[in-house]
Design a protein around this motif. Sequence first.
Motif, mmCIF file in Angstrom:
data_model
loop_
_atom_site.group_PDB
_atom_site.id
_atom_site.type_symbol
_atom_site.label_atom_id
_atom_site.label_comp_id
_atom_site.label_asym_id
_atom_site.label_seq_id
_atom_site.Cartn_x
_atom_site.Cartn_y
_atom_site.Cartn_z
ATOM 1 N N GLU A 1 -36.984 4.044 -23.107
ATOM 2 C CA GLU A 1 -36.835 5.489 -22.908
ATOM 3 C C GLU A 1 -35.624 5.847 -22.049
ATOM 4 N N ALA A 2 -35.130 4.914 -21.259
ATOM 5 C CA ALA A 2 -33.934 5.144 -20.441
ATOM 6 C C ALA A 2 -32.646 4.813 -21.199
ATOM 7 N N GLY A 3 -32.784 4.366 -22.455
ATOM 8 C CA GLY A 3 -31.618 4.029 -23.259
ATOM 9 C C GLY A 3 -31.104 2.620 -23.030
ATOM 10 N N GLU A 4 -31.906 1.797 -22.375
ATOM 11 C CA GLU A 4 -31.505 0.416 -22.127
ATOM 12 C C GLU A 4 -32.156 -0.514 -23.142
ATOM 13 N N LEU B 1 -26.972 -14.733 -29.676
ATOM 14 C CA LEU B 1 -27.801 -15.510 -28.758
ATOM 15 C C LEU B 1 -27.487 -15.136 -27.315
ATOM 16 N N ALA B 2 -26.233 -14.847 -27.019
ATOM 17 C CA ALA B 2 -25.850 -14.443 -25.663
ATOM 18 C C ALA B 2 -26.525 -13.129 -25.286
ATOM 19 N N VAL B 3 -26.575 -12.166 -26.195
ATOM 20 C CA VAL B 3 -27.257 -10.896 -25.938
ATOM 21 C C VAL B 3 -28.736 -11.161 -25.699
ATOM 22 N N PHE B 4 -29.343 -11.923 -26.580
ATOM 23 C CA PHE B 4 -30.764 -12.254 -26.457
ATOM 24 C C PHE B 4 -31.025 -12.917 -25.103
ATOM 25 N N TRP B 5 -30.189 -13.874 -24.731
ATOM 26 C CA TRP B 5 -30.364 -14.622 -23.487
ATOM 27 C C TRP B 5 -30.200 -13.700 -22.269
ATOM 28 N N CYS B 6 -29.244 -12.786 -22.316
ATOM 29 C CA CYS B 6 -29.043 -11.838 -21.208
ATOM 30 C C CYS B 6 -30.267 -10.955 -20.994
ATOM 31 N N LEU B 7 -30.958 -10.626 -22.062
ATOM 32 C CA LEU B 7 -32.106 -9.726 -21.963
ATOM 33 C C LEU B 7 -33.367 -10.424 -21.472
ATOM 34 N N ARG B 8 -33.329 -11.732 -21.289
ATOM 35 C CA ARG B 8 -34.508 -12.442 -20.812
ATOM 36 C C ARG B 8 -34.868 -12.015 -19.396
ATOM 37 N N GLY B 9 -33.884 -11.547 -18.637
ATOM 38 C CA GLY B 9 -34.122 -11.121 -17.261
ATOM 39 C C GLY B 9 -34.561 -9.676 -17.125
ATOM 40 N N GLY B 10 -34.652 -8.954 -18.227
ATOM 41 C CA GLY B 10 -35.053 -7.548 -18.174
ATOM 42 C C GLY B 10 -34.099 -6.679 -18.961
ATOM 43 N N SER B 11 -34.306 -5.396 -18.855
ATOM 44 C CA SER B 11 -33.517 -4.455 -19.641
ATOM 45 C C SER B 11 -32.086 -4.362 -19.113
ATOM 46 N N SER B 12 -31.213 -3.895 -19.992
ATOM 47 C CA SER B 12 -29.794 -3.799 -19.656
ATOM 48 C C SER B 12 -29.165 -2.675 -20.466
ATOM 49 N N SER B 13 -28.204 -2.008 -19.854
ATOM 50 C CA SER B 13 -27.470 -0.977 -20.584
ATOM 51 C C SER B 13 -26.498 -1.639 -21.558
ATOM 52 N N PHE B 14 -26.026 -0.863 -22.492
ATOM 53 C CA PHE B 14 -25.066 -1.353 -23.473
ATOM 54 C C PHE B 14 -23.803 -1.852 -22.775
ATOM 55 N N ARG B 15 -23.289 -1.063 -21.837
ATOM 56 C CA ARG B 15 -22.049 -1.430 -21.139
ATOM 57 C C ARG B 15 -22.231 -2.701 -20.304
ATOM 58 N N ALA B 16 -23.392 -2.843 -19.658
ATOM 59 C CA ALA B 16 -23.642 -4.054 -18.869
ATOM 60 C C ALA B 16 -23.723 -5.272 -19.786
ATOM 61 N N LEU B 17 -24.366 -5.107 -20.953
ATOM 62 C CA LEU B 17 -24.421 -6.205 -21.919
ATOM 63 C C LEU B 17 -23.022 -6.588 -22.379
ATOM 64 N N LYS C 1 -21.363 -8.592 -19.648
ATOM 65 C CA LYS C 1 -21.943 -9.923 -19.476
ATOM 66 C C LYS C 1 -21.573 -10.857 -20.625
ATOM 67 N N VAL C 2 -21.605 -10.322 -21.830
ATOM 68 C CA VAL C 2 -21.386 -11.134 -23.029
ATOM 69 C C VAL C 2 -19.898 -11.292 -23.331
ATOM 70 N N GLY C 3 -19.101 -10.322 -22.927
ATOM 71 C CA GLY C 3 -17.676 -10.371 -23.214
ATOM 72 C C GLY C 3 -17.363 -10.028 -24.660
ATOM 73 N N ALA C 4 -18.174 -9.153 -25.224
ATOM 74 C CA ALA C 4 -18.004 -8.768 -26.629
ATOM 75 C C ALA C 4 -17.348 -7.397 -26.731
ATOM 76 N N ALA C 5 -16.591 -7.215 -27.796
ATOM 77 C CA ALA C 5 -16.057 -5.891 -28.094
ATOM 78 C C ALA C 5 -17.234 -4.965 -28.399
ATOM 79 N N GLU C 6 -17.116 -3.701 -28.036
ATOM 80 C CA GLU C 6 -18.219 -2.767 -28.225
ATOM 81 C C GLU C 6 -18.653 -2.664 -29.686
ATOM 82 N N SER C 7 -17.694 -2.700 -30.615
ATOM 83 C CA SER C 7 -18.054 -2.608 -32.036
ATOM 84 C C SER C 7 -18.895 -3.807 -32.467
ATOM 85 N N GLN C 8 -18.527 -4.995 -31.994
ATOM 86 C CA GLN C 8 -19.280 -6.185 -32.366
ATOM 87 C C GLN C 8 -20.637 -6.205 -31.676
ATOM 88 N N LEU C 9 -20.690 -5.798 -30.414
ATOM 89 C CA LEU C 9 -21.955 -5.740 -29.698
ATOM 90 C C LEU C 9 -22.891 -4.728 -30.344
#
Length: 111
Positions: free
Chosen positions: A62-65, A18-34, A37-45
């Motif tokens: 197309e930009a990978g976001e 839900l945190a990932v979903f909520w973060c994306l409400r404002g627009g696109s985001s890179s994996f690292r920025a997500l 913001k979410v405070g998740a380990a990369e494997s879990q994210l």
Amino acid sequence: MPEPLAALVDLLARRHTLAVFWCLRGGSSSFRALAAKVGAAESQLSQRTRELREAGLVEVDEAGEYRLTSHGRRLLGVVEPLAGWAENWATLSPRQRVPRGAASHAADEAG
């Protein structure tokens, strides 16, 4: 509970989803920025973004976001009012949450 609703609630209730979903409400985001913001380990994210993509709620542009799909934006239209309701509900004291005249236990609850 209807099966599709149960499946959606199960998906959104998973840690960080839900945190990932909520973060994306404002627009696109890179994996690292997500991840930041979410405070998740990369494997879990990675797992959660894959699940959201498989559910058709998130896509990679197309930009990978990451961004919400049209289905994700439609769901956002449902979740935002729920979030507003939850904000109001969270400000209530436990006493305010129980209607006047309500029994302390429902008929089917042990008490």
